[in-house]
Design a protein around this motif. Structure first.
Motif, PDB file in Angstrom:
ATOM      1  N   LEU A  31      -3.106  27.540  -2.715  1.00 38.56           N
ATOM      2  CA  LEU A  31      -2.988  26.446  -1.759  1.00 38.56           C
ATOM      3  C   LEU A  31      -4.263  26.286  -0.956  1.00 38.56           C
ATOM      4  CD1 LEU A  31       0.644  27.070  -0.476  1.00 38.56           C
ATOM      5  CD2 LEU A  31      -0.129  25.234  -1.975  1.00 38.56           C
ATOM      6  N   ALA A  32      -4.957  27.382  -0.676  1.00 36.75           N
ATOM      7  CA  ALA A  32      -6.170  27.313   0.127  1.00 36.75           C
ATOM      8  C   ALA A  32      -7.245  26.505  -0.560  1.00 36.75           C
ATOM      9  CB  ALA A  32      -6.688  28.723   0.411  1.00 36.75           C
ATOM     10  N   THR A  33      -7.299  26.532  -1.900  1.00 30.92           N
ATOM     11  CA  THR A  33      -8.338  25.794  -2.602  1.00 30.92           C
ATOM     12  C   THR A  33      -8.186  24.299  -2.439  1.00 30.92           C
ATOM     13  OG1 THR A  33      -7.052  25.809  -4.649  1.00 30.92           O
ATOM     14  CG2 THR A  33      -8.619  27.586  -4.341  1.00 30.92           C
ATOM     15  N   ALA A  34      -6.997  23.808  -2.105  1.00 34.71           N
ATOM     16  CA  ALA A  34      -6.807  22.372  -1.939  1.00 34.71           C
ATOM     17  C   ALA A  34      -7.643  21.844  -0.776  1.00 34.71           C
ATOM     18  CB  ALA A  34      -5.333  22.068  -1.715  1.00 34.71           C
ATOM     19  N   ALA A  35      -7.850  22.686   0.267  1.00 34.62           N
ATOM     20  CA  ALA A  35      -8.633  22.261   1.425  1.00 34.62           C
ATOM     21  C   ALA A  35     -10.123  22.253   1.100  1.00 34.62           C
ATOM     22  CB  ALA A  35      -8.372  23.188   2.602  1.00 34.62           C
ATOM     23  N   TYR A  36     -10.577  23.176   0.270  1.00 33.07           N
ATOM     24  CA  TYR A  36     -11.948  23.310  -0.217  1.00 33.07           C
ATOM     25  C   TYR A  36     -12.957  23.436   0.907  1.00 33.07           C
ATOM     26  CZ  TYR A  36     -15.976  22.706  -3.258  1.00 33.07           C
ATOM     27  OH  TYR A  36     -17.143  22.891  -3.927  1.00 33.07           O
ATOM     28  N   ALA A  37     -13.309  22.326   1.578  1.00 33.61           N
ATOM     29  CA  ALA A  37     -14.314  22.371   2.627  1.00 33.61           C
ATOM     30  C   ALA A  37     -14.188  21.151   3.513  1.00 33.61           C
ATOM     31  CB  ALA A  37     -15.718  22.432   2.019  1.00 33.61           C
ATOM     32  N   ASP A  38     -14.595  21.283   4.769  1.00 31.41           N
ATOM     33  CA  ASP A  38     -14.599  20.149   5.687  1.00 31.41           C
ATOM     34  C   ASP A  38     -15.864  19.329   5.484  1.00 31.41           C
ATOM     35  OD1 ASP A  38     -12.190  20.595   6.850  1.00 31.41           O
ATOM     36  OD2 ASP A  38     -12.986  21.636   8.605  1.00 31.41           O
ATOM     37  N   VAL A  39     -15.720  18.009   5.511  1.00 36.57           N
ATOM     38  CA  VAL A  39     -16.869  17.105   5.524  1.00 36.57           C
ATOM     39  C   VAL A  39     -17.236  16.865   6.984  1.00 36.57           C
ATOM     40  CG1 VAL A  39     -17.659  14.766   5.052  1.00 36.57           C
ATOM     41  CG2 VAL A  39     -16.338  15.992   3.338  1.00 36.57           C
ATOM     42  N   THR A  40     -18.428  17.290   7.380  1.00 34.01           N
ATOM     43  CA  THR A  40     -18.833  17.172   8.778  1.00 34.01           C
ATOM     44  C   THR A  40     -19.560  15.864   9.074  1.00 34.01           C
ATOM     45  OG1 THR A  40     -20.865  18.395   8.294  1.00 34.01           O
ATOM     46  CG2 THR A  40     -18.967  19.668   9.078  1.00 34.01           C
ATOM     47  N   THR A  41     -20.291  15.330   8.102  1.00 35.94           N
ATOM     48  CA  THR A  41     -20.977  14.052   8.289  1.00 35.94           C
ATOM     49  C   THR A  41     -20.870  13.202   7.034  1.00 35.94           C
ATOM     50  OG1 THR A  41     -23.121  14.925   7.533  1.00 35.94           O
ATOM     51  CG2 THR A  41     -22.642  15.047   9.899  1.00 35.94           C
ATOM     52  N   VAL A  42     -20.855  11.896   7.232  1.00 33.34           N
ATOM     53  CA  VAL A  42     -20.870  10.949   6.116  1.00 33.34           C
ATOM     54  C   VAL A  42     -21.978   9.926   6.355  1.00 33.34           C
ATOM     55  CG1 VAL A  42     -18.445  11.160   5.470  1.00 33.34           C
ATOM     56  CG2 VAL A  42     -19.078   9.578   7.286  1.00 33.34           C
ATOM     57  N   THR A  43     -22.660   9.547   5.278  1.00 29.94           N
ATOM     58  CA  THR A  43     -23.692   8.518   5.362  1.00 29.94           C
ATOM     59  C   THR A  43     -23.466   7.507   4.251  1.00 29.94           C
ATOM     60  OG1 THR A  43     -25.199   9.839   3.979  1.00 29.94           O
ATOM     61  CG2 THR A  43     -25.418  10.066   6.367  1.00 29.94           C
ATOM     62  N   GLY A  44     -23.672   6.253   4.563  1.00 29.84           N
ATOM     63  CA  GLY A  44     -23.490   5.206   3.561  1.00 29.84           C
ATOM     64  C   GLY A  44     -24.306   3.979   3.906  1.00 29.84           C
ATOM     65  N   SER A  45     -24.764   3.281   2.878  1.00 24.34           N
ATOM     66  CA  SER A  45     -25.516   2.047   3.072  1.00 24.34           C
ATOM     67  C   SER A  45     -25.509   1.245   1.781  1.00 24.34           C
ATOM     68  CB  SER A  45     -26.963   2.327   3.505  1.00 24.34           C
ATOM     69  OG  SER A  45     -27.661   3.030   2.491  1.00 24.34           O
ATOM     70  N   ALA A  46     -25.934   0.001   1.880  1.00 24.44           N
ATOM     71  CA  ALA A  46     -26.029  -0.855   0.692  1.00 24.44           C
ATOM     72  C   ALA A  46     -26.908  -2.050   1.017  1.00 24.44           C
ATOM     73  CB  ALA A  46     -24.640  -1.317   0.239  1.00 24.44           C
ATOM     74  N   PHE A  47     -27.547  -2.600  -0.016  1.00 27.05           N
ATOM     75  CA  PHE A  47     -28.236  -3.884   0.150  1.00 27.05           C
ATOM     76  C   PHE A  47     -28.138  -4.682  -1.145  1.00 27.05           C
ATOM     77  CE2 PHE A  47     -31.990  -1.172  -1.008  1.00 27.05           C
ATOM     78  CZ  PHE A  47     -32.432  -1.861  -2.135  1.00 27.05           C
TER      79      PHE A  47
END
Length: 265
Positions: A31-47
């Motif tokens: 069950l612990a593997t389902a959490a895996y890791a926390d995402v602390t930051t996200v970045t996104g862009s497009a043009f």
């Protein structure tokens, strides 16, 4: 006789308890593997488009990036969007351009960016009006704690005025005589899970000859990235613990059957 039966009953209960307890750490790790890791930051862009070209006559043509969109610090659960009705330069014209990005951090954090461009047309009027055209060009990307992926679609592609079929597998290329190299679904991935990023260019024309001279034209760029923390339990380790638990259960069952046989005879 009664004391012997009591001893056997107590032994059977103890073995069952050991077998059940052996499964607890295995299930907990699974069950612990389902959490895996926390995402602390996200970045996104497009043009939608970017032009940086110097024609064979020495005329510099620059446009964009436009329209653009960037994910705000801390992310956004709703799409951040932008659009432009058209682009009209000496070397690139388009119809509607739409760009979007959204994403949030957290245990299941992720980011997705996308862009679509209608009727892009690369060329120089009269001299070479239809070097590269398409009816619709799109790109998209996604990044989360498991990694980064992207894709692109190109509809109605023509090169030098003739329809062509080109693979949209990542980093496909098409050599165009007396013009340069057309990159299709160009992908650049950085890092690895749980921290990774990706840039997807639906089309990038690398110009090195002909009336356009030199430079590059990008149509439909999407960018995604995440930073994750924590360490996942390796699949092999989980499998080993599970196997240990199952062996304990089997051994417990064997011992129970063995202890029953004398009383049954």
């Amino acid at each position: 006789m009664r004391q012997e039966e009591t001893r056997r009953s107590t032994g059977r209960r103890a073995l069952r308890g050991v077998a059940v307890l052996a499964m607890v750490p295995a299930c907990g790790l699974l069950l612990a593997t389902a959490a895996y890791a926390d995402v602390t930051t996200v970045t996104g862009s497009a043009f939608g488009e970017s032009v940086s070209v110097t024609t064979a006559l020495g005329v510099a043509v620059n446009s964009g990036p436009m329209p653009t969109v960037t994910l705000p610090a801390g992310g956004s659960a709703t799409p951040v969007v932008n659009s432009a009705a058209s682009v009209n330069t000496p070397v690139l014209t388009t119809g509607v351009l739409n760009v979007s990005t959204q994403g949030t951090p957290g245990p299941s954090g992720s980011v997705t960016s996308s862009t679509s461009v209608t009727n892009p047309k690369v060329g120089i009027a009269v001299v070479a009006p239809n070097l590269v055209t398409a009816t619709t060009v799109t790109s998209t990307c996604t990044s989360d704690q498991t990694g980064s992926t992207g894709s692109a679609t190109i509809a109605g592609l023509t090169v030098l005025g003739s329809p062509v079929s080109v693979s949209t597998a990542p980093n496909s290329t098409l050599n165009i005589a007396n013009v340069g190299i057309l990159h299709v679904n160009e992908q650049t991935v950085t890092g690895s899970a749980p921290s990774s990023g990706i840039t997807v260019n639906a089309l990038r024309l690398e110009i090195n000859a002909g009336p356009l001279g030199g430079g590059s034209i990008i149509i439909g760029q999407s960018v995604c990235g995440v930073t994750g923390t924590g360490t996942a339990t390796p699949t092999g380790a989980v499998g080993g613990v599970m196997l240990t638990g199952l062996v304990a259960v089997a051994f417990g069952g064997y011992q129970l059957r063995r202890r029953r046989r004398p009383s049954e005879s």
